[in-house]
Motif scaffolding. Structure first.
Motif, PDB file in Angstrom:
ATOM      1  N   LEU A  85      -4.568   9.600   0.104  1.00 43.85           N
ATOM      2  CA  LEU A  85      -3.797  10.810   0.386  1.00 43.85           C
ATOM      3  C   LEU A  85      -2.561  10.569   1.252  1.00 43.85           C
ATOM      4  O   LEU A  85      -1.727  11.452   1.384  1.00 43.85           O
ATOM      5  N   LYS A  86      -2.447   9.400   1.856  1.00 47.47           N
ATOM      6  CA  LYS A  86      -1.344   9.157   2.785  1.00 47.47           C
ATOM      7  C   LYS A  86       0.008   9.214   2.080  1.00 47.47           C
ATOM      8  O   LYS A  86       0.187   8.644   1.000  1.00 47.47           O
ATOM      9  N   THR A  87       0.955   9.879   2.738  1.00 47.27           N
ATOM     10  CA  THR A  87       2.314   9.968   2.198  1.00 47.27           C
ATOM     11  C   THR A  87       2.919   8.584   2.021  1.00 47.27           C
ATOM     12  O   THR A  87       3.635   8.326   1.054  1.00 47.27           O
ATOM     13  N   GLU A  88       2.601   7.674   2.957  1.00 47.64           N
ATOM     14  CA  GLU A  88       3.148   6.308   2.873  1.00 47.64           C
ATOM     15  C   GLU A  88       2.718   5.620   1.581  1.00 47.64           C
ATOM     16  O   GLU A  88       3.500   4.882   0.971  1.00 47.64           O
ATOM     17  N   THR A  89       1.468   5.858   1.164  1.00 49.92           N
ATOM     18  CA  THR A  89       0.972   5.262  -0.086  1.00 49.92           C
ATOM     19  C   THR A  89       1.719   5.826  -1.280  1.00 49.92           C
ATOM     20  O   THR A  89       2.110   5.086  -2.185  1.00 49.92           O
ATOM     21  N   LYS A  90       1.917   7.140  -1.284  1.00 50.93           N
ATOM     22  CA  LYS A  90       2.642   7.775  -2.388  1.00 50.93           C
ATOM     23  C   LYS A  90       4.059   7.228  -2.484  1.00 50.93           C
ATOM     24  O   LYS A  90       4.535   6.886  -3.577  1.00 50.93           O
ATOM     25  N   ILE A  91       4.745   7.142  -1.346  1.00 52.64           N
ATOM     26  CA  ILE A  91       6.124   6.643  -1.335  1.00 52.64           C
ATOM     27  C   ILE A  91       6.169   5.190  -1.794  1.00 52.64           C
ATOM     28  O   ILE A  91       7.042   4.801  -2.577  1.00 52.64           O
ATOM     29  N   ALA A  92       5.206   4.389  -1.334  1.00 49.56           N
ATOM     30  CA  ALA A  92       5.177   2.965  -1.712  1.00 49.56           C
ATOM     31  C   ALA A  92       5.002   2.795  -3.217  1.00 49.56           C
ATOM     32  O   ALA A  92       5.655   1.943  -3.835  1.00 49.56           O
ATOM     33  N   THR A  93       4.134   3.606  -3.827  1.00 54.08           N
ATOM     34  CA  THR A  93       3.920   3.465  -5.272  1.00 54.08           C
ATOM     35  C   THR A  93       5.128   3.977  -6.066  1.00 54.08           C
ATOM     36  O   THR A  93       5.472   3.409  -7.096  1.00 54.08           O
ATOM     37  N   LEU A  94       5.787   5.021  -5.578  1.00 56.53           N
ATOM     38  CA  LEU A  94       7.004   5.492  -6.242  1.00 56.53           C
ATOM     39  C   LEU A  94       8.093   4.423  -6.160  1.00 56.53           C
ATOM     40  O   LEU A  94       8.803   4.176  -7.131  1.00 56.53           O
ATOM     41  N   LYS A  95       8.196   3.789  -5.000  1.00 58.88           N
ATOM     42  CA  LYS A  95       9.179   2.714  -4.846  1.00 58.88           C
ATOM     43  C   LYS A  95       8.855   1.534  -5.761  1.00 58.88           C
ATOM     44  O   LYS A  95       9.751   0.829  -6.219  1.00 58.88           O
ATOM     45  N   ALA A  96       7.561   1.330  -6.001  1.00 56.16           N
ATOM     46  CA  ALA A  96       7.125   0.201  -6.844  1.00 56.16           C
ATOM     47  C   ALA A  96       7.279   0.502  -8.329  1.00 56.16           C
ATOM     48  O   ALA A  96       7.052  -0.369  -9.162  1.00 56.16           O
ATOM     49  N   GLY A  97       7.654   1.742  -8.674  1.00 54.32           N
ATOM     50  CA  GLY A  97       7.927   2.042 -10.086  1.00 54.32           C
ATOM     51  C   GLY A  97       7.087   3.130 -10.712  1.00 54.32           C
ATOM     52  O   GLY A  97       7.268   3.441 -11.893  1.00 54.32           O
ATOM     53  N   ALA A  98       6.158   3.739  -9.956  1.00 53.29           N
ATOM     54  CA  ALA A  98       5.351   4.829 -10.526  1.00 53.29           C
ATOM     55  C   ALA A  98       6.233   6.045 -10.800  1.00 53.29           C
ATOM     56  O   ALA A  98       7.201   6.304 -10.086  1.00 53.29           O
TER      57      ALA A  98
END
Length: 230
Positions: A85-98
């Motif tokens: 649920l962490k925002t940091e995880t969401k941002i990291a995956t979006l940056k990685a191409g999700a």
């Protein structure tokens, strides 16, 4: 029916995987379940996919490793479905191409709608004009090949990054607000969530800067939005 649309579902929980397969089938698409990162890798390397639904916590290869492989080697859209649920995880995956991130427990109708919205975006990319090229400085957008080049070297973009760049280059003098960008690319109403736009715009700028550190291609017009920098 859309039997030619194949969606790989990578989720180790059998019940959740079965539910996601049911959602995909109900939408008229063909699901393929994978229960570990290692199993998913075999399917990714041996078949062409139209979309990947991906859990992050997997046995074998992690979801992050699978995402990295898919996003660097293809333009296949990836939707993360995770209990993280962490925002940091969401941002990291979006940056990685999700392309999207859905948290568990999820709403069936929401998952269905997001799959449809994501596939619509990629269908539009496939319908761009043939033999058409857009130029800005030493940046070339080839809308037939759906690729971008800086000084002749290909820029590895995700589908969303490509579409944002296409939007900016289609109207090079226009200032696009964040709402303009979101509603034009995602085709959903903008509710003021800046994170999604900021992450994708930052990714594009980083890739452009890496390709040519001496040039600036996109400028922020404070209080207004973005446009190509002359």
């Amino acid at each position: 029916m859309n039997d030619n649309v194949n969606i790989l579902i990578i989720e180790d929980d059998e019940d959740i995987n079965r539910l996601l397969c049911h959602i995909v089938s109900t939408n008229g698409y063909t699901p393929k379940p994978a229960y570990s990162g290692t199993e998913a890798l075999i399917y990714i390397e041996n078949q062409k996919w139209d979309m990947v639904l991906l859990d992050l916590m997997l046995p074998g290869l992690s979801g992050e490793e699978i995402l990295r492989k898919v996003s660097t080697e293809s333009a296949v859209p990836v939707i993360i479905i995770s209990a993280k649920l962490k925002t940091e995880t969401k941002i990291a995956t979006l940056k990685a191409g999700a392309d999207d991130y859905i948290t568990k427990p999820f709403d069936i109708e929401e998952v269905s709608a997001r799959i449809e919205a994501c596939l619509r975006r990629y269908r539009r990319l496939s319908e761009l004009p043939v033999n058409h090229q857009l130029y800005h400085k030493d940046l070339l957008l080839d809308t037939e090949a759906k690729k971008a080049f800086v000084k002749g070297s290909e820029l590895k973009l995700t589908g969303l990054e490509y579409e944002i760049l296409f939007l900016l280059m289609s109207s090079p003098k226009k200032v696009f607000t964040k709402a303009n960008v979101f509603e034009s690319v995602w085709h959903e109403a903008f509710h003021g969530d800046d994170n999604t736009i900021n992450v994708h715009m930052s990714n594009i700028r980083h890739k452009l800067s890496k390709a040519n550190p001496d040039e600036e291609y996109i400028e922020t017009i404070w209080g207004m939005g973005y446009r190509l920098k002359t």
